[in-house]
Design a protein around this motif. Structure first.
Motif, PDB file in Angstrom:
ATOM      1  N   TYR A 316       0.834  -1.208   0.000  1.00 33.70           N
ATOM      2  CA  TYR A 316       0.000   0.000   0.000  1.00 33.70           C
ATOM      3  C   TYR A 316       0.864   1.252   0.000  1.00 33.70           C
ATOM      4  O   TYR A 316       0.587   2.223  -0.717  1.00 33.70           O
ATOM      5  N   ALA A 317       1.928   1.245   0.814  1.00 31.42           N
ATOM      6  CA  ALA A 317       2.789   2.432   0.919  1.00 31.42           C
ATOM      7  C   ALA A 317       3.489   2.748  -0.402  1.00 31.42           C
ATOM      8  O   ALA A 317       3.777   3.916  -0.700  1.00 31.42           O
ATOM      9  N   MET A 410       0.821  -1.208  13.127  1.00 35.41           N
ATOM     10  CA  MET A 410       1.605  -0.260  12.326  1.00 35.41           C
ATOM     11  C   MET A 410       1.249  -0.383  10.848  1.00 35.41           C
ATOM     12  O   MET A 410       1.130   0.625  10.137  1.00 35.41           O
ATOM     13  N   ALA A 411       1.076  -1.606  10.378  1.00 29.78           N
ATOM     14  CA  ALA A 411       0.675  -1.800   8.989  1.00 29.78           C
ATOM     15  C   ALA A 411      -0.709  -1.204   8.741  1.00 29.78           C
ATOM     16  O   ALA A 411      -0.964  -0.600   7.689  1.00 29.78           O
ATOM     17  N   GLN A 412      -1.599  -1.364   9.714  1.00 27.33           N
ATOM     18  CA  GLN A 412      -2.925  -0.756   9.623  1.00 27.33           C
ATOM     19  C   GLN A 412      -2.806   0.758   9.533  1.00 27.33           C
ATOM     20  O   GLN A 412      -3.510   1.410   8.750  1.00 27.33           O
ATOM     21  N   GLY A 416      -3.959   4.009   6.695  1.00 28.18           N
ATOM     22  CA  GLY A 416      -4.853   5.096   7.063  1.00 28.18           C
ATOM     23  C   GLY A 416      -6.270   4.588   7.256  1.00 28.18           C
ATOM     24  O   GLY A 416      -6.494   3.521   7.824  1.00 28.18           O
ATOM     25  N   GLY A 417      -7.245   5.331   6.756  1.00 26.11           N
ATOM     26  CA  GLY A 417      -8.644   4.947   6.913  1.00 26.11           C
ATOM     27  C   GLY A 417      -8.969   3.611   6.290  1.00 26.11           C
ATOM     28  O   GLY A 417      -9.828   2.870   6.792  1.00 26.11           O
ATOM     29  N   HIS A 418      -8.275   3.267   5.190  1.00 27.03           N
ATOM     30  CA  HIS A 418      -8.516   1.966   4.561  1.00 27.03           C
ATOM     31  C   HIS A 418      -8.106   0.815   5.477  1.00 27.03           C
ATOM     32  O   HIS A 418      -8.623  -0.298   5.346  1.00 27.03           O
ATOM     33  N   GLY A 419      -7.194   1.067   6.401  1.00 24.65           N
ATOM     34  CA  GLY A 419      -6.793   0.033   7.339  1.00 24.65           C
ATOM     35  C   GLY A 419      -7.882  -0.334   8.316  1.00 24.65           C
ATOM     36  O   GLY A 419      -7.821  -1.385   8.971  1.00 24.65           O
ATOM     37  N   TYR A 420      -8.897   0.535   8.413  1.00 26.08           N
ATOM     38  CA  TYR A 420      -9.998   0.310   9.339  1.00 26.08           C
ATOM     39  C   TYR A 420     -11.178  -0.378   8.654  1.00 26.08           C
ATOM     40  O   TYR A 420     -12.161  -0.724   9.306  1.00 26.08           O
ATOM     41  N   ILE A 421     -11.057  -0.587   7.343  1.00 26.56           N
ATOM     42  CA  ILE A 421     -12.156  -1.134   6.538  1.00 26.56           C
ATOM     43  C   ILE A 421     -11.912  -2.610   6.263  1.00 26.56           C
ATOM     44  O   ILE A 421     -10.810  -3.007   5.872  1.00 26.56           O
TER      45      ILE A 421
END
Length: 597
Positions: A316-317, A410-412, A416-421
């Motif tokens: 993702y990064a 940390m990966a989450q 960002g917000g997509h890590g919460y989805i």
């Protein structure tokens, strides 16, 4: 949708260059573990986990397990995947050939466990627990019990569980109420309730072999009165065929934060027929065989989930465009730079990379020591390996799961917000990783085990198996201009702090147990950091030698050097703060009355 790719290149580096597995092919059990054979196994294992296990990970999380009329149905695809697992012979990879196993070294099994967990943690728990049951029966069962149960467990057509926890007791097993009443035929009638039983009931295997802790009436009180029993879901006839259903049923399945694809059950024993394994009232001795295997396996779970989270955070990064680099534009052909250019994202990615690669080497070296402990022809070498494994087991369990969870978060954060989805998969990794810090002995208990049991055992005999090799490496390499300043000296300083902390705990712990207990978690983390520091310093030495000799894969070794330097610069210095916390003592921690909180 998240992806997973087995880190075969790093496995090869650890096995072939750091550990040098080829050096041990003369030892029992290692003859078939040639470089070519192991590499072929890992290639096939990678294909299996990437193509079969990983694709059903999110399905398992979304669907979970379902209980109806006492029958647990696993998520879509799990039963078919397990069938392929069994047909591929993966269940018997490291098991004894006398009972149908392939007899390969445990270190190879550790690699496969990491890949399985990274691909699908919930699925990996079904065969993972079976291996623990296999180990307990192998070491403590009778010849008849081994003959009856081990071939089927190794084959994978039967699975296993461990039954410790009850509604009113977890760590303090002396409080358990499940009872085992002797019967005239030599069996026992098991009655009671066990909770949190992973893979306790499911539809993937013909039979489930429960290993159950219970108390025989009239025995000693507390933990000294606990015995261990084999209680199969279906009774086994004299010819090995399955008989009638035993008196054990699934009362409910837990609704959990994570690992939804694994059935975590409440099991009710209503006069179930069981057989004693090992000696009466000595059940913890036999159960600890299973628990120690499970604790190492849980440490591998932390590493595996951390690695898959790191892989997806890194991807993702590299792809996500947000803002421009503070040091100047890095992607002028794009409307913004990928977030991997930003220092704080790099901090997280480098921490994840340094942890996963260092922890992998630490864990695999421990796998090698297990093989030495069981198969080395020299008695002194076996004893030394046993001591080492006993010492580092709580460290691997606690630190790898603590950091596995931290890596997942940390990966989450990288997403960002997509890590919460849910769709992106990262929040599942966070939820799945969290349990590993709790089960098979909460990490605080692991720290107490390290400080309260392992350090003083044999007047520090276990500790010498860890300290002496590090001290020897430092002494031998302190004058090596290529690695001394950047790698050996930081390790030496951290090692000195660990020695200081060890001496402080030994002295203060004699005066007050709370001082040792209060220092235990910080000490365990310091211990782990020094262990990884030793791995990274040795890795740097190898990388320098390879580059000096014109290595074919120059970028790989250059990357190892940079990662090692990051660990020495940004992670190993935490030992300084940990030492300060340890030496501050437990007074401020323990002073408040409970009511004052």
């Amino acid at each position: 949708m998240p992806t997973y790719h087995a880190p075969l290149k790093d496995y090869r580096f650890v096995l072939n260059e750091l550990i040098q597995l080829d050096n041990y092919t003369n030892l029992p059990g290692f003859q078939d573990a040639t470089r070519e054979t192991v590499d072929a196994i890992l290639e096939e294992g990678a294909k299996f986990v990437e193509g079969v296990i990983a694709p059903i990970n999110q399905i398992g999380d979304k669907e979970g397990c379902k209980l109806k009329d006492g029958v647990v149905t696993t998520p879509t695809g799990f039963k078919e995947a397990y069938k392929q697992y069994v047909e591929g012979g993966w269940a018997g990879l490291t098991a004894e050939p006398d009972f149908g196993g392939q007899g390969l070294p445990h270190i190879v099994g550790f690699v496969m466990s990491e890949m399985m967990t990274a691909a699908n943690m919930a699925f990996s728990m079904y065969p993972g627990l079976s291996h623990g049951a296999y180990e307990a029966i192998l070491k403590h069962g009778t010849d008849e019990q081994r003959k009856t149960y081990l071939p089927k467990l190794i084959e994978g057509s039967w699975t296993g569980t461990m039954n410790l926890t009850e509604p009113h007791c977890g760590t303090d097993l002396g409080l358990m109420r499940t009872k085992a009443e002797p019967q005239k035929d030599g069996s026992f009638k098991i009655t009671g309730t066990k909770i949190f039983i992973s893979a306790g009931e499911h539809d993937m295997a013909e039979n489930i072999i429960h290993l159950v802790l219970a108390k025989i009436p009239g025995g000693p009180s507390g933990i000294k009165g606990v015995s261990l029993f084999i209680v199969p879901k279906f009774l086994v006839n004299a010819d090995g065929s399955l008989g009638e259903r035993n008196g054990v049923t699934c009362g409910s399945i837990e609704h959990k934060m994570g690992i939804h694809g694994n059935s975590t059950c409440v099991l009710n024993y209503d006069g179930a027929k069981g057989w004693l394994i090992g000696e009466a009232h000595k059940g913890m001795r036999a159960m600890f065989t299973m628990m120690n295997a499970a604790r190492l396996g849980v440490g591998i779970q932390g590493l595996g989930v951390g690695d898959v989270a790191f892989q997806n955070g890194l991807a993702y990064a590299k792809d996500r465009l947000q803002m421009r680099s503070i040091s100047g534009v890095k992607a002028p052909d794009k409307p913004a730079d990928p977030i991997i250019v930003h220092p704080d994202v790099r901090r997280m990615l480098m921490t994840m990379k340094a942890f996963t690669e260092g922890a992998r080497a630490f864990a695999l070296e421990t796998g090698l020591k297990i093989d030495f402990a069981q198969k080395h022809p020299d008695e002194a070498a076996r004893r030394e390996a046993e001591d080492y494994v006993a010492l580092v087991t709580p460290v691997i369990k606690a630190y790898l799961t603590d950091m596995g969870y931290e890596t997942a978060t940390m990966a989450q954060q990288c997403l960002g917000g997509h890590g919460y989805i849910w769709e992106h998969g990262m929040e599942q990794f966070v939820r799945d990783a969290r349990i590993a810090m709790i089960y098979e002995g909460a990490n605080g208990v692991q720290a107490l085990d390290l400080v309260g049991r392992k350090l003083p055992e044999g007047m520090g005999r276990l500790l010498r198996t860890f300290f002496h090799p590090i001290d020897r490496f430092i002494q031998e390499n302190m004058t090596d201009a290529k690695i001394a300043k950047d790698y050996v000296m930081p390790l030496a300083k951290a090692f000195a702090r660990l020695q200081q902390a060890t001496a402080w705990i030994a002295e203060q712990g004699m005066k007050s147990p709370d001082e040792a207990g209060g220092a235990s978690s910080d000490y365990l983390k310091m211990f782990a950091l020094v262990a990884l520091g030793h791995v990274w310093a040795r890795t740097a030495k190898i990388a320098h030698e390879k580059l000096a000799n014109g290595a074919d894969d120059k970028p790989f070794y250059e990357t190892k050097l940079v990662t090692a330097k990051f660990f020495m610069d940004r992670m190993l210095p935490d030992t300084s703060g940990l030492l300060a916390k340890i030496q501050a003592g437990a007074d401020s921690m323990m002073k408040l009355d409970a009511e004052a909180f």
